[in-house]
Design a protein around this motif. Structure first.
Motif, mmCIF file in Angstrom:
data_model
loop_
_atom_site.group_PDB
_atom_site.id
_atom_site.type_symbol
_atom_site.label_atom_id
_atom_site.label_comp_id
_atom_site.label_asym_id
_atom_site.label_seq_id
_atom_site.Cartn_x
_atom_site.Cartn_y
_atom_site.Cartn_z
ATOM 1 N N GLU A 42 0.808 -1.219 0.000
ATOM 2 C CA GLU A 42 0.000 0.000 0.000
ATOM 3 C C GLU A 42 0.848 1.279 0.000
ATOM 4 O OE1 GLU A 42 1.030 -0.981 4.181
ATOM 5 O OE2 GLU A 42 0.305 -2.101 2.424
ATOM 6 N N VAL A 43 2.176 1.158 0.218
ATOM 7 C CA VAL A 43 3.061 2.340 0.277
ATOM 8 C C VAL A 43 3.550 2.679 -1.137
ATOM 9 C CG1 VAL A 43 5.166 3.313 1.244
ATOM 10 C CG2 VAL A 43 3.769 1.723 2.608
ATOM 11 N N PRO A 44 3.344 3.927 -1.609
ATOM 12 C CA PRO A 44 3.824 4.306 -2.954
ATOM 13 C C PRO A 44 5.357 4.145 -3.055
ATOM 14 C CG PRO A 44 2.347 5.972 -2.054
ATOM 15 C CD PRO A 44 2.653 5.045 -0.947
ATOM 16 N N PHE A 45 5.822 3.653 -4.212
ATOM 17 C CA PHE A 45 7.251 3.396 -4.456
ATOM 18 C C PHE A 45 7.659 4.207 -5.690
ATOM 19 C CE2 PHE A 45 11.105 1.364 -5.654
ATOM 20 C CZ PHE A 45 11.611 0.697 -4.534
ATOM 21 N N VAL A 46 8.580 5.199 -5.484
ATOM 22 C CA VAL A 46 9.024 6.094 -6.576
ATOM 23 C C VAL A 46 10.538 5.950 -6.751
ATOM 24 C CG1 VAL A 46 9.182 8.476 -7.375
ATOM 25 C CG2 VAL A 46 7.144 7.707 -6.102
ATOM 26 N N PHE A 47 10.921 5.711 -8.014
ATOM 27 C CA PHE A 47 12.360 5.647 -8.330
ATOM 28 C C PHE A 47 12.885 7.056 -8.566
ATOM 29 C CE2 PHE A 47 11.700 1.125 -9.471
ATOM 30 C CZ PHE A 47 12.791 0.573 -8.807
ATOM 31 N N VAL A 48 14.065 7.318 -8.010
ATOM 32 C CA VAL A 48 14.809 8.566 -8.302
ATOM 33 C C VAL A 48 16.229 8.137 -8.707
ATOM 34 C CG1 VAL A 48 15.639 10.773 -7.448
ATOM 35 C CG2 VAL A 48 13.450 9.840 -6.604
ATOM 36 N N SER A 49 16.536 8.275 -9.961
ATOM 37 C CA SER A 49 17.823 7.718 -10.446
ATOM 38 C C SER A 49 18.367 8.571 -11.587
ATOM 39 C CB SER A 49 17.607 6.271 -10.916
ATOM 40 O OG SER A 49 18.773 5.762 -11.501
ATOM 41 N N GLY A 50 19.702 8.588 -11.635
ATOM 42 C CA GLY A 50 20.326 9.315 -12.742
ATOM 43 C C GLY A 50 20.598 8.401 -13.930
ATOM 44 N N THR A 51 20.481 7.089 -13.763
ATOM 45 C CA THR A 51 20.830 6.162 -14.838
ATOM 46 C C THR A 51 19.625 5.391 -15.356
ATOM 47 O OG1 THR A 51 21.298 4.411 -13.229
ATOM 48 C CG2 THR A 51 23.140 5.849 -13.876
ATOM 49 N N LEU A 52 18.427 5.705 -14.890
ATOM 50 C CA LEU A 52 17.234 4.952 -15.258
ATOM 51 C C LEU A 52 16.844 5.263 -16.693
ATOM 52 C CD1 LEU A 52 15.248 2.973 -13.915
ATOM 53 C CD2 LEU A 52 13.753 4.931 -13.497
ATOM 54 N N GLY A 53 16.972 4.262 -17.555
ATOM 55 C CA GLY A 53 16.577 4.471 -18.927
ATOM 56 C C GLY A 53 15.084 4.208 -19.114
ATOM 57 N N GLU A 54 14.653 4.462 -20.361
ATOM 58 C CA GLU A 54 13.205 4.328 -20.638
ATOM 59 C C GLU A 54 12.739 2.889 -20.497
ATOM 60 O OE1 GLU A 54 9.996 5.245 -24.210
ATOM 61 O OE2 GLU A 54 12.037 6.033 -24.346
ATOM 62 N N GLU A 55 13.534 1.942 -21.004
ATOM 63 C CA GLU A 55 13.112 0.546 -20.937
ATOM 64 C C GLU A 55 13.059 0.072 -19.484
ATOM 65 O OE1 GLU A 55 15.634 -1.801 -23.330
ATOM 66 O OE2 GLU A 55 14.956 -0.912 -25.237
ATOM 67 N N VAL A 56 14.087 0.476 -18.719
ATOM 68 C CA VAL A 56 14.110 0.084 -17.316
ATOM 69 C C VAL A 56 12.945 0.732 -16.563
ATOM 70 C CG1 VAL A 56 15.441 0.155 -15.182
ATOM 71 C CG2 VAL A 56 16.584 -0.247 -17.371
ATOM 72 N N ALA A 57 12.621 1.975 -16.872
ATOM 73 C CA ALA A 57 11.525 2.679 -16.210
ATOM 74 C C ALA A 57 10.187 1.965 -16.492
ATOM 75 C CB ALA A 57 11.470 4.126 -16.661
ATOM 76 N N VAL A 58 10.002 1.572 -17.744
ATOM 77 C CA VAL A 58 8.761 0.859 -18.103
ATOM 78 C C VAL A 58 8.659 -0.467 -17.337
ATOM 79 C CG1 VAL A 58 7.532 -0.283 -19.976
ATOM 80 C CG2 VAL A 58 8.538 1.970 -20.339
ATOM 81 N N GLU A 59 9.822 -1.170 -17.266
ATOM 82 C CA GLU A 59 9.840 -2.436 -16.536
ATOM 83 C C GLU A 59 9.515 -2.224 -15.066
ATOM 84 O OE1 GLU A 59 10.139 -6.505 -16.099
ATOM 85 O OE2 GLU A 59 10.103 -5.275 -17.936
ATOM 86 N N ALA A 60 10.042 -1.127 -14.508
ATOM 87 C CA ALA A 60 9.781 -0.833 -13.104
ATOM 88 C C ALA A 60 8.296 -0.543 -12.872
ATOM 89 C CB ALA A 60 10.615 0.350 -12.657
ATOM 90 N N LEU A 61 7.702 0.212 -13.781
ATOM 91 C CA LEU A 61 6.273 0.516 -13.645
ATOM 92 C C LEU A 61 5.422 -0.760 -13.747
ATOM 93 C CD1 LEU A 61 6.029 3.846 -15.706
ATOM 94 C CD2 LEU A 61 5.963 3.565 -13.220
ATOM 95 N N LYS A 62 5.875 -1.657 -14.664
ATOM 96 C CA LYS A 62 5.134 -2.915 -14.795
ATOM 97 C C LYS A 62 5.207 -3.742 -13.513
ATOM 98 C CE LYS A 62 5.575 -3.604 -19.805
ATOM 99 N NZ LYS A 62 6.146 -4.484 -20.850
ATOM 100 N N ASN A 63 6.327 -3.642 -12.797
ATOM 101 C CA ASN A 63 6.502 -4.421 -11.574
ATOM 102 C C ASN A 63 5.838 -3.788 -10.366
ATOM 103 O OD1 ASN A 63 7.925 -6.457 -12.858
ATOM 104 N ND2 ASN A 63 9.922 -5.474 -12.499
ATOM 105 N N GLY A 64 5.212 -2.626 -10.524
ATOM 106 C CA GLY A 64 4.448 -2.054 -9.427
ATOM 107 C C GLY A 64 4.916 -0.728 -8.920
ATOM 108 N N ARG A 89 -3.777 7.494 -1.125
ATOM 109 C CA ARG A 89 -4.983 7.712 -0.318
ATOM 110 C C ARG A 89 -6.226 7.203 -1.049
ATOM 111 N NH1 ARG A 89 -2.291 12.592 0.921
ATOM 112 N NH2 ARG A 89 -3.459 13.689 -0.707
ATOM 113 N N ALA A 90 -6.262 7.441 -2.380
ATOM 114 C CA ALA A 90 -7.412 6.971 -3.159
ATOM 115 C C ALA A 90 -7.495 5.447 -3.134
ATOM 116 C CB ALA A 90 -7.330 7.472 -4.593
ATOM 117 N N HIS A 91 -6.309 4.808 -3.273
ATOM 118 C CA HIS A 91 -6.300 3.348 -3.209
ATOM 119 C C HIS A 91 -6.757 2.845 -1.833
ATOM 120 C CE1 HIS A 91 -4.745 2.861 -7.151
ATOM 121 N NE2 HIS A 91 -3.492 3.297 -6.904
ATOM 122 N N ALA A 92 -6.259 3.545 -0.788
ATOM 123 C CA ALA A 92 -6.638 3.139 0.577
ATOM 124 C C ALA A 92 -8.143 3.290 0.795
ATOM 125 C CB ALA A 92 -5.872 3.960 1.597
#
Length: 530
Positions: A42-64, A89-92
Motif C-alpha cells: 500500500e506504500v507508494p514506491f518512486v524511483f529517483v535515479s540518474g541512470t534509469l533508462g526508458e526501458e528500465v523505467a517501463v519495466e519498473a512501472l510494470k513491476n508495481g 490515499r485513493a487506493h486506501a
C-alpha cells in the motif's frame, strides 16, 4: 543502503512513501521494489535515479512502481510525491470501501437469511392460524347443524309420542271390546307398530340429548366382559372378538343400561363394515385430555373412562364422516340400517358429559372411542321433602285416591284420565299449568298430580316447582314424550316418577300405584278441606 536495513524499515510499515535509487551498493532498486510489493504494497514506491533508462523505467512501472524521476529533473519530484500520495490515499479509500462493501454483502446475506427465516416462521404461524380458524369454524358449523337437527327431532319425537299415546291407549280400550280372533290379531299388529314407533322416538330423543338417564358409577370392564356372549351372538361367529381391558380403569358416571346399548350399537356397525369375517376389538382405558375438541362431537379437556370399538372393515370416506351423527343418515342398503345408531351414541355421550372421536382409514378400518366422565367423588343422595297438608280432617282409609292430570293435549289427557279412572282412581283434569295452580288454590287435597313435561306457558318442571313450594305434601309425577334430565334432577324427580309416552304395558298405572304407596309409607295423609 543495504538489503537488511531496507527490509527492517519496510517491515515497520510506518512510512508514507518510498524513494529509491535504482543502483544501490549491495542490491538494486528492482529487488527493493519486489520486497516492498510483497511486504507493504500500500506504500507508494518512486524511483529517483540518474541512470534509469526508458526501458528500465517501463519495466519498473510494470513491476508495481508508482512513478519515476530522473535526477536531471528533480523539479518534478514534489509533484510526483503529491500525486503518489493522493493515489495512495485513493487506493486506501477504495480498499476501505471495498472491504466495507464486502462486509455489507456478507451481513446483507445474513440479514436476508434471517428475515427470510422470520417471514417463513410468520407465514407458517399464519397458515396454522388459518387452519385452526377453519377447524373451529367447521366445528361450530357442525355443532350448530347438529343442534338444529336435535331441536327438530326433539320436537318431532315429543309430538309423535303424544300421537302414539292416543293410538296405544285406544288400542288397549278396543282390545277389551273386541272378541273375535281376527280383530285381536290386527290390534296386536297395531300395538307392535306403536311399540316400534316408541323405540324410534327413543332413539331420536337420545340424539337430541333429551332422553331420561339415570347416571350411576359403572365399572366398564365388567360391563364389557359380561357382554361377550351377547356380542358374539349378535355379530355372528365369523367375526373374531378381542378385548383389551385396562386393569385399573376409572369408574364411569353413566346410565348402566344405556352404555350396554351403545356398545351393542357400535359392535353391530362394526360388523356391517366388515364384508366377510374380520376382527372386532373392544378396548377400555383411562384418558386425560388436554386439547380443545376439533369437532362438535369430541369431548372437552378432562379425565374420562374410555371404551373403544374397532373393526377391520372398509373405513369411512371423509364426506361421509362429516354426516355420520345426523339422524337417518346411512350408507347401508335400504332395510339394513335406520341411520340412528351413531346418532344415539352421540346423544348419549354428550348428555352424559363426554364425547366421541372417530379414527378411520379407508380400506383399513375404523375405531370409535366413547369418552365417559370419570367418577370423581361419591354421589350425593336425594331426600324428598315431606310436610303436612293443610286440610281439616284425615282422609278415611276407604276413600279412593284423588289425582289431578295436567296436559295441554286434549286427546292425550283423555287417554290418561280414562286409564286412571279404570284403575279405580278419582281423576280431575286441567289443560295447563296455570289451571293446575288455580285448581290447587281452591282445593289442595289431591293425593297425586300427574303433569305433562312439555306445555306452553308453565311447563311441567315449573308446575312441579310451584307445587313443591306451596303444597310440599303433594307428590308430582311426569308423563312426557321427552325429559330434560337437568331440569328434572333439580327437582329431585327419579325414574320411578316419570312415565314415558306412549304408555305401554300398564306402566302408568304401576308407577302411580308405586308413588302413592311410597308417599303413604312416609306417614303423610292428605286431608279434606271440603
Amino acid at each position: 543502503m543495504t538489503r537488511e536495513a531496507f527490509a527492517a524499515a519496510a517491515g515497520e510499515r510506518r512510512h508514507d512513501l518510498i524513494l529509491a535509487d535504482y543502483v544501490l551498493p549491495t542490491f538494486d532498486g528492482l529487488s527493493a521494489l519486489a520486497h516492498a510489493r510483497a511486504h507493504c504494497p500500500e506504500v507508494p514506491f518512486v524511483f529517483v535515479s540518474g541512470t534509469l533508462g526508458e526501458e528500465v523505467a517501463v519495466e519498473a512501472l510494470k513491476n508495481g512502481a508508482t512513478d519515476y524521476v530522473t535526477k536531471q529533473r528533480l523539479d518534478r519530484l514534489p509533484r510526483v510525491i503529491v500525486r503518489a500520495r493522493a493515489e495512495a490515499r485513493a487506493h486506501a479509500e477504495r480498499r476501505f470501501m471495498e472491504q466495507a462493501l464486502r462486509q455489507l454483502n456478507d451481513t446483507l446475506e445474513a440479514r436476508v437469511a434471517e428475515r427470510t427465516r422470520e417471514l417463513f416462521e410468520a407465514n407458517a404461524a399464519l397458515q396454522q392460524q388459518i387452519v385452526e380458524r377453519e377447524r373451529v369454524e367447521e366445528a361450530l358449523r357442525q355443532a350448530q347443524r347438529l343442534e338444529a337437527v336435535g331441536q327438530l327431532t326433539s320436537g318431532v319425537a315429543h309430538d309423535f309420542n303424544n300421537l302414539l299415546t292416543v293410538i296405544a291407549g285406544n288400542i288397549e280400550f278396543l282390545e277389551r271390546a273386541v272378541s273375535d280372533e281376527r280383530s285381536r290379531r290386527r290390534l296386536d299388529t297395531m300395538r307392535g307398530a306403536t311399540e316400534r314407533g316408541a323405540r324410534l322416538t327413543a332413539q331420536l330423543l337420545a340424539f337430541s340429548r333429551r332422553q331420561r338417564l339415570e347416571p350411576v358409577p359403572v365399572q366398564l370392564n365388567r360391563t364389557v366382559a359380561s357382554m361377550r356372549d351377547l356380542l358374539q351372538s349378535s355379530i355372528g361367529g365369523a367375526v373374531r372378538i378381542e378385548m383389551t381391558l385396562q386393569p385399573d380403569l376409572w369408574p364411569a358416571l353413566v346410565d348402566a343400561t344405556q352404555i350396554e346399548l351403545i356398545i351393542l350399537n357400535l359392535a353391530i356397525n362394526a360388523r356391517d363394515a366388515m364384508a366377510v369375517g374380520g376382527c372386532l376389538t373392544i378396548e377400555t382405558a383411562n384418558v386425560r385430555l388436554t386439547d380443545r375438541p376439533a369437532r362438535a362431537e369430541e369431548p372437552l379437556p378432562g379425565d374420562y373412562a374410555m371404551v373403544a370399538v374397532s373393526d377391520t372393515g372398509t373405513g369411512i370416506l371423509p364426506d361421509v364422516l362429516k354426516r355420520v351423527f345426523e339422524p337417518f343418515f346411512t350408507t347401508k342398503e335400504i332395510g339394513k340400517g335406520s341411520g340412528l345408531g351413531l346418532a344415539q351414541v352421540y346423544g348419549f355421550a354428550k348428555q352424559s358429559g363426554g364425547g366421541i372421536r372417530i379414527d378411520t382409514e379407508v380400506g383399513e378400518g375404523t375405531t370409535v372411542r366413547v369418552y365417559l366422565p370419570r367418577v370423581a367423588a361419591e354421589l350425593p343422595t336425594w331426600e324428598p321433602r315431606r310436610s303436612e297438608a293443610d286440610c281439616p280432617s284425615v282422609r278415611q282409609p276407604g276413600d279412593r285416591p284423588v289425582l289431578l292430570v295436567v296436559d295441554d293435549d286434549g286427546a292425550v289427557r283423555e287417554i290418561t284420565v280414562t286409564k286412571l279412572a279404570e284403575a279405580d282412581y278419582e281423576v280431575r283434569e286441567v289443560g295447563s299449568g296455570l289451571a293446575a295452580i288455580h285448581t290447587l288454590e281452591h282445593d289442595p287435597c289431591f293425593d297425586l298430580v300427574i303433569v305433562d313435561f312439555a306445555m306452553p306457558g308453565m311447563n311441567g318442571v315449573d308446575v312441579a316447582a310451584e307445587i313443591g313450594r306451596r303444597w310440599p305434601s303433594i307428590p308430582v309425577m311426569f308423563v312426557t314424550g321427552y325429559a330434560d334430565q337437568s331440569a328434572l334432577t333439580r327437582e329431585g324427580i327419579g325414574e320411578d316418577r316419570i312415565v314415558q309416552k306412549p304408555f305401554l304395558d300398564g306402566e302408568l298405572e304401576r308407577k302411580v300405584a308405586l308413588t302413592l304407596a311410597t308417599w303413604s309409607a312416609t306417614g303423610l295423609r292428605l286431608v279434606s278441606s271440603r
